[in-house]
Design an enzyme around this catalytic site. Sequence first.
Site, PDB file in Angstrom:
ATOM      1  N   ASP A  65      37.048  33.934  44.028  1.00 42.16           N
ATOM      2  CA  ASP A  65      37.842  35.240  43.954  1.00 42.16           C
ATOM      3  C   ASP A  65      39.329  34.706  43.619  1.00 42.16           C
ATOM      4  O   ASP A  65      40.203  33.977  44.293  1.00 42.16           O
ATOM      5  CB  ASP A  65      36.742  35.236  45.710  1.00 42.16           C
ATOM      6  CG  ASP A  65      35.941  35.746  45.720  1.00 42.16           C
ATOM      7  OD1 ASP A  65      35.306  35.726  44.604  1.00 42.16           O
ATOM      8  OD2 ASP A  65      35.686  35.962  46.335  1.00 42.16           O
ATOM      9  N   HIS A  76      37.562  29.457  45.828  1.00 41.02           N
ATOM     10  CA  HIS A  76      39.123  30.235  45.329  1.00 41.02           C
ATOM     11  C   HIS A  76      39.802  29.294  44.214  1.00 41.02           C
ATOM     12  O   HIS A  76      40.109  28.032  44.823  1.00 41.02           O
ATOM     13  CB  HIS A  76      39.579  31.073  46.647  1.00 41.02           C
ATOM     14  CG  HIS A  76      39.030  31.341  47.341  1.00 41.02           C
ATOM     15  ND1 HIS A  76      38.142  31.080  48.515  1.00 41.02           N
ATOM     16  CD2 HIS A  76      38.579  33.046  47.874  1.00 41.02           C
ATOM     17  CE1 HIS A  76      37.852  31.623  48.778  1.00 41.02           C
ATOM     18  NE2 HIS A  76      37.847  32.400  48.614  1.00 41.02           N
TER      19      HIS A  76
END
Length: 242
Positions: A46, A190
């Site tokens: 993300d 991430h």
Amino acid sequence: MSRKISSLLAIAAVCVTLAPAPAFAQTPKKAPVDCEQVKCIALTFDDGPGKYAGTLLDTLKKYDAKATFFLEGQYVKSRPAFVKRMAAEGHELGNHSYSHPDFTKSEADTIRTEIQKTQDAVKKAAGVEPKLLRPPYGLADLQVSDIATEFGMPMILWTAGSEDWKTKNVEAIQKKTLEVAQPNGIILMHDWVKQTVDGMPSLIKTLQKKGYHLVTVSEVLKGEGENLQPGDIFPVPAGWEK
């Protein structure tokens, strides 16, 4: 050596130089992974593309692993080359808003703008448009679902998180990911967390040794027999009302 022989040798050398190189056999196209038959897992990243995305892509390519990137439009705009490479190398691109507001606290027009600006940025960078939406913070309500439907996009959450944003420790990230790994799991990570990227080679090797194929979210959904419609959410959160 006679002049005639010298001339013949010269002509032969020219012919060898000009002869077309033999065609190399093309690498056979890899058969798609059937996640109903083998263990699959989807690593999802993300908030990117982060500044370490290039290193992450190198690692994924080295180990023939695929991932899904839920991108923020603001970073797509500033790092378009990474996005173009993600698409070119067979990774899946998803929409994670433009600036990461909480959609459940946003006006409808704000949500639409956030999604559309990211669609446009990804299309400009990579020539493709995301088909999946991951709402910021994984938060959605019926209004968000309705707007996702307008864009023709199902919403994708995760089965578990690596907690990389919290620990920022290579060993902790690896341990947590391996603890929550499961067939057809969708793992939240991430690519702006350096420790995630640093630990990825070892993590991928370990997952592969455990029999996992690292695939995209869409491949996992096929393995789960999910045919999500626009506005649907997966996995379905507790208490979610359709």
